[in-house]
Design a protein around this motif. Structure first.
Motif, mmCIF file in Angstrom:
data_model
loop_
_atom_site.group_PDB
_atom_site.id
_atom_site.type_symbol
_atom_site.label_atom_id
_atom_site.label_comp_id
_atom_site.label_asym_id
_atom_site.label_seq_id
_atom_site.Cartn_x
_atom_site.Cartn_y
_atom_site.Cartn_z
ATOM 1 N N SER A 42 60.411 95.202 51.108
ATOM 2 C CA SER A 42 59.230 94.606 51.740
ATOM 3 C C SER A 42 58.561 93.628 50.778
ATOM 4 O O SER A 42 58.128 92.536 51.183
ATOM 5 C CB SER A 42 58.236 95.705 52.153
ATOM 6 O OG SER A 42 58.790 96.536 53.154
ATOM 7 N N PHE A 43 58.496 94.006 49.517
ATOM 8 C CA PHE A 43 57.943 93.097 48.514
ATOM 9 C C PHE A 43 58.824 91.857 48.366
ATOM 10 O O PHE A 43 58.330 90.746 48.207
ATOM 11 C CB PHE A 43 57.795 93.808 47.165
ATOM 12 C CG PHE A 43 56.607 94.717 47.088
ATOM 13 C CD1 PHE A 43 55.330 94.228 47.273
ATOM 14 C CD2 PHE A 43 56.758 96.074 46.849
ATOM 15 C CE1 PHE A 43 54.220 95.062 47.215
ATOM 16 C CE2 PHE A 43 55.669 96.914 46.790
ATOM 17 C CZ PHE A 43 54.391 96.412 46.966
ATOM 18 N N VAL A 44 60.140 92.061 48.418
ATOM 19 C CA VAL A 44 61.062 90.921 48.334
ATOM 20 C C VAL A 44 60.821 89.950 49.486
ATOM 21 O O VAL A 44 60.829 88.728 49.306
ATOM 22 C CB VAL A 44 62.524 91.416 48.359
ATOM 23 C CG1 VAL A 44 63.483 90.236 48.508
ATOM 24 C CG2 VAL A 44 62.843 92.185 47.090
ATOM 25 N N ALA A 45 60.593 90.496 50.681
ATOM 26 C CA ALA A 45 60.374 89.660 51.858
ATOM 27 C C ALA A 45 58.970 89.054 51.884
ATOM 28 O O ALA A 45 58.707 88.149 52.679
ATOM 29 C CB ALA A 45 60.596 90.478 53.133
ATOM 30 N N GLY A 46 58.076 89.554 51.043
ATOM 31 C CA GLY A 46 56.725 89.022 51.001
ATOM 32 C C GLY A 46 55.796 89.600 52.050
ATOM 33 O O GLY A 46 54.838 88.937 52.456
ATOM 34 N N VAL A 47 56.057 90.838 52.499
ATOM 35 C CA VAL A 47 55.206 91.491 53.502
ATOM 36 C C VAL A 47 54.713 92.818 52.940
ATOM 37 O O VAL A 47 55.242 93.335 51.954
ATOM 38 C CB VAL A 47 55.976 91.725 54.824
ATOM 39 C CG1 VAL A 47 56.428 90.401 55.412
ATOM 40 C CG2 VAL A 47 57.169 92.656 54.613
ATOM 41 N N ASP A 48 53.685 93.382 53.593
ATOM 42 C CA ASP A 48 53.155 94.678 53.168
ATOM 43 C C ASP A 48 54.200 95.769 53.393
ATOM 44 O O ASP A 48 54.969 95.710 54.356
ATOM 45 C CB ASP A 48 51.894 95.024 53.954
ATOM 46 C CG ASP A 48 50.715 94.143 53.566
ATOM 47 O OD1 ASP A 48 50.704 93.649 52.419
ATOM 48 O OD2 ASP A 48 49.828 93.921 54.415
ATOM 49 N N ALA A 85 62.411 86.112 53.252
ATOM 50 C CA ALA A 85 61.400 85.742 52.261
ATOM 51 C C ALA A 85 61.011 84.267 52.357
ATOM 52 O O ALA A 85 59.827 83.922 52.325
ATOM 53 C CB ALA A 85 61.908 86.071 50.862
ATOM 54 N N VAL A 88 58.733 83.619 55.376
ATOM 55 C CA VAL A 88 57.384 84.156 55.196
ATOM 56 C C VAL A 88 56.573 83.262 54.277
ATOM 57 O O VAL A 88 55.405 82.934 54.554
ATOM 58 C CB VAL A 88 57.444 85.591 54.636
ATOM 59 C CG1 VAL A 88 56.040 86.095 54.301
ATOM 60 C CG2 VAL A 88 58.101 86.526 55.632
ATOM 61 N N HIS A 89 57.181 82.844 53.160
ATOM 62 C CA HIS A 89 56.464 82.015 52.200
ATOM 63 C C HIS A 89 56.100 80.656 52.794
ATOM 64 O O HIS A 89 55.047 80.088 52.474
ATOM 65 C CB HIS A 89 57.305 81.818 50.946
ATOM 66 C CG HIS A 89 57.540 83.087 50.176
ATOM 67 N ND1 HIS A 89 56.586 84.069 50.059
ATOM 68 C CD2 HIS A 89 58.629 83.548 49.492
ATOM 69 C CE1 HIS A 89 57.056 85.075 49.327
ATOM 70 N NE2 HIS A 89 58.306 84.785 48.978
ATOM 71 N N LEU A 93 53.776 85.576 58.270
ATOM 72 C CA LEU A 93 54.355 86.727 58.955
ATOM 73 C C LEU A 93 54.592 86.512 60.451
ATOM 74 O O LEU A 93 55.628 86.948 60.965
ATOM 75 C CB LEU A 93 53.445 87.953 58.744
ATOM 76 C CG LEU A 93 53.880 89.253 59.431
ATOM 77 C CD1 LEU A 93 55.246 89.704 58.924
ATOM 78 C CD2 LEU A 93 52.841 90.354 59.207
#
Length: 493
Positions: A42-48, A85, A88-89, A93
């Motif tokens: 989830s951190f890799v994808a940039g989400v909670d 990722a 998202v960036h 989301l």
């Protein structure tokens, strides 16, 4: 669904009380192995983290009913997160949720078209490399949890491994990894010590997931943004799921429906997108662990999903105190059991080409941390080696028949894009008499490149005043020649 299919489906759920108990316990252990990886990706994808955890719950529930491989655990992790990722960036989301929905639709279409047949091009060497690379990645993912920590963490990991490996010698009634989690959690609560716990990995869900359609403009521009990412997510997710299903097939010596797995994963990702989750795929580490713990049926997959929500919401205060060291110990055991240690010994016995393909798959996967990239490299290398091997098997032998004053070229082997040029080079016009017969009885023309190579050879000879007769084509090759090069003229064998 006919009676046979229904009976098989029912057996995949309830095949004996003993199996049901093992499935429930294995699914519970699989949930704990699922949590750290989902949070990490989830951190890799940039989400909670809660976005990935909610998605894993939804995917687990849907895939248990709609998937094609019993005992397989799927969740929001893997290479799909790497693809997500960038989206998202760049756009946030909501666009990722829209891409998740579209990726699910793509996967349903792939399943209905039965494109799972492409898995036949993945050789055993690539699958072995995939498994070995995954084992290395699983172990390397635990290393950060063992750096910059106190001795208490190492002691807890060692104690966890001791429980996991020694307890089965006394009893196998309850999976040793589950006992490991319970014992180490009790120790950490009874004797407070400076160690990391699950709550340190990220924010855990505090409520149930709710229906959350993507808040994006319903416009052509939105489709242009999300479609490339959705297609990449769909392809990567299917690749990892198909590879995982194949590995479980080998471990359990059973077969599964890959086309149904494609469709089931698509339905699961559509559901995940509607409930505010990111796309997921088969998680081979957790799946192998589930099988190792005794999980064999769909019930283990369902329990892994349901128990994830159960431990994340009602039992959140207790789960937050589970030591990360317990999860690390479990994943180390999964890593060791996943690695195909026999493949190292087989390097000396098997053909060098197989070893090179396996090693390339491992190296590319480990360097890129992308399982799909490693598999793609292995498949490509396998294809190159196969092409070289086939071209060496293609031969053209020349003989002269003085009675008819005819030179006979006997062709054997497969003629296609990789061997067509070698085929053309075997005909020497300077030493060819006025009559030539090309005998293709022992060969097969596969594509337009092969047909055009034959046409060029015949055309050149006729331009030099040579009478050419092409004989022995099988029916499939003759049909191809008649359609693409009718001037050649052939005699079917």
């Amino acid at each position: 669904m006919n009676s046979t299919a229904f009976s098989r489906y029912r057996a995949e759920w309830f095949d004996g009380a003993g199996n049901a108990r093992r499935d429930i316990l294995a699914g519970m252990v699989g949930t704990f192995a699922l949590i750290p990886e989902v949070i990490a990706f989830s951190f890799v994808a940039g989400v909670d983290p809660e976005v990935g955890l909610f998605a894993s719950f939804i995917i687990g529930i849907v895939i248990a009913f709609a998937g094609g491989r019993p005992a397989m655990i799927s969740g929001a992790a893997g290479s799909v997160a790497l693809v997500a990722a960038a989206l998202v960036h760049a756009h946030g989301l909501p666009y990722l949720l829209a891409a998740t929905l579209l990726a699910g639709v793509f996967q349903i279409i792939f399943g209905l078209l039965k494109l799972d047949i492409l898995m036949r091009f993945v050789s055993r060497s690539v699958r072995t490399g995939f498994v070995n690379a995954l084992a290395i990645l699983i172990f390397s993912a635990q290393v950060p949890q063992m750096l910059g920590v106190t001795w208490h963490t190492y002691a807890m990991i060692a104690g966890g491994l001791a429980i996991i490996y020694l307890l089965p010698r006394l009893t196998t009634a309850i999976p040793s990894p589950l006992i490991c989690i319970l014992v180490l959690t009790a120790i950490s609560i009874a004797f407070p010590m400076p160690i990391h716990v699950v709550s340190d990995l990220g924010r855990l869900p505090a409520s149930l997931p709710s229906l959350t359609p993507p808040a994006v403009p319903f416009a052509w521009q939105t489709l242009q943004i999300v479609a490339p990412f959705a297609l990449a997510m769909a392809a990567v997710g299917l690749l990892e799921s198909m590879m995982t299903a194949t590995v479980v097939d080998d471990l359990t010596e059973t077969n599964s429906s890959k086309a149904r797995e494609c469709t089931g994963l698509g339905l699961a990702n559509v559901a995940a997108g509607l409930f505010g989750g990111i796309a997921g795929c088969g998680m081979i580490g957790q799946t192998v662990g589930n099988v190792r713990y005794g999980g064999r049926g769909r019930l283990s997959t369902l329990v892994a999903g349901v128990f994830l929500l159960l431990v994340m919401v009602p039992l959140r205060p207790w789960i937050a105190q589970v030591p990360v060291a317990a999860l690390v110990a479990i994943m180390i055991m999964v890593s060791v059991s996943t690695f195909s240690w026999g493949s190292i010994r087989d390097l000396a016995k098997h053909p060098k080409v197989s070893g090179i393909v396996m090693a390339a798959t491992v190296i590319v996967t480990v360097l890129t941390h992308d399982l799909s990239a490693g598999v793609a490299a292995g498949v490509l290398l396998s294809g190159v080696f196969f092409a070289f091997k086939v071209t060496r098997l293609m031969k053209v032998e020349a003989a002269y028949d003085p009675a008819t004053e005819t030179r006979i070229y006997t062709v054997s082997g497969q003629i296609f894009f990789a061997s067509a040029e070698i085929f053309s080079d075997q005909f020497d016009l300077r030493e060819t008499p006025e009559r030539v017969r090309i005998d293709l009885t022992a060969s097969h023309l596969w594509d337009i490149t092969a047909v055009k190579a034959l046409e060029e050879v015949v055309t050149k000879m006729r331009r030099h005043g040579i009478q050419v007769e092409v004989t022995g084509l099988n029916q499939a090759s003759a049909i191809l020649v008649d359609r693409l090069a009718p001037t050649v003229g052939t005699t079917v064998a």
